[in-house]
Design an enzyme around this catalytic site. Sequence first.
Site, short mmCIF file in Angstrom:
data_model
loop_
_atom_site.label_atom_id
_atom_site.label_comp_id
_atom_site.label_asym_id
_atom_site.label_seq_id
_atom_site.Cartn_x
_atom_site.Cartn_y
_atom_site.Cartn_z
CG ASN A 24 -2.07 -1.00 1.06
OD1 ASN A 24 -2.37 -1.47 -0.04
ND2 ASN A 24 -2.70 -1.35 2.16
CB CYS A 120 -10.31 -5.38 -4.49
SG CYS A 120 -9.00 -6.49 -4.02
CG ASP A 128 -16.88 11.28 -4.34
OD1 ASP A 128 -16.42 10.16 -4.04
OD2 ASP A 128 -17.52 11.99 -3.54
#
EC number: 2.5.1.7
Length: 427
Positions: A24, A120, A128
């Site tokens: 990540n 995923c 947004d």
Amino acid sequence: MDKIVVQGGDNRLVGSVTIEGAKNAVLPLLAATILASEGKTVLQNVPILSDVFIMNQVVGGLNAKVDFDEEAHLVKVDATGDITEEAPYKYVSKMRASIVVLGPILARVGHAKVSMPGGCTIGSRPIDLHLKGLEAMGVKISQTAGYIEAKAERLHGAHIYMDFPSVGATQNLMMAATLADGVTVIENAAREPEIVDLAILLNEMGAKVKGAGTETITITGVEKLHGTTHNVVQDRIEAGTFMVAAAMTGGDVLIRDAVWEHNRPLIAKLLEMGVEVIEEDEGIRVRSQLENLKAVHVKTLPHPGFPTDMQAQFTALMTVAKGESTMVETVFENRFQHLEEMRRMGLHSEIIRDTARIVGGQPLQGAEVLSTDLRASAALILTGLVAQGETVVGKLVHLDRGYYGFHEKLAQLGAKIQRIEANDEDE
């Protein structure tokens, strides 16, 4: 596609395991290399994962030169040439995290065309917040034919309040702001360790980023950024997965290079459950006795709360703790799909909206199951360790996105596990 076969019932894990660089963290770090118009950027401690290969292709598709030395776990990126505005669909469509190239492309080129992201299928995961923040910085955005098209003659600083502390949006806006005119302030920013790692890299490249790891991040734009050498932070989710594996097998495992501070929410719940967790010089040691495990209540939250990326693995741990545990998922919708597969193994559970009720301490039986997403695949494998008989886990494409050598590391700790080739029609 390969399958993992686990012989369950007697898999007490003992020994030590070394944690990789964080998946990540490395993906936005790779995106950030696009910002360096001078010199090469070298990332060290890079995990060998399918998502890393895809992001390398995304960055390479933007006309940067990317060299991945897998043996050395090192990526070199030369982005000193002309960066193209369009991120290739064939790569971006495969992985959601690739949307983080939008901000860096805009900062370097002033216009960008990026395919709507894939990856995923956990809830709707809207982008947004990325787009609203960029619009506040002077970007004009349109969405046509599956692409996001963004243009800005010159990015300018802005005061941005995010309705939710989105990790991806925080990263995108941080990177875009490094080369913008003026000062950008991001309020209600994500606070994850991976955000801090990105800020460290950006500052090493010549950016002026302050406050990463807090709710307010301030970025003062600069003229240009340069290459540097950076060590990717350790993967707290991989560390947490092995902490859970040790706990649910009654094991004794040293997780080398795991960072205590990054895993505090998980450690707190392990201690509450009756697991022994010890901070050592080399990492974190986890010891467990199954008869001492107690049911707990857990709620996922943005960092520094309990990480949603540990939710599936922790529900696997709940299956061996006597009593009724509950898991509340507040970050992503539709993230209990793995429980349907666990029910095939005899799990007693109930899902009501965002809450799963797990009845632990009941005998589980091995079964054929399919992983539904990255963390679910790890959870199913861990459940296979404690179930009686053979468990076969399919759809490992998800596992390979976020874990390197997972079955091999478990085997080194004493698990009866192997990875086998399977015909496509068997999936």
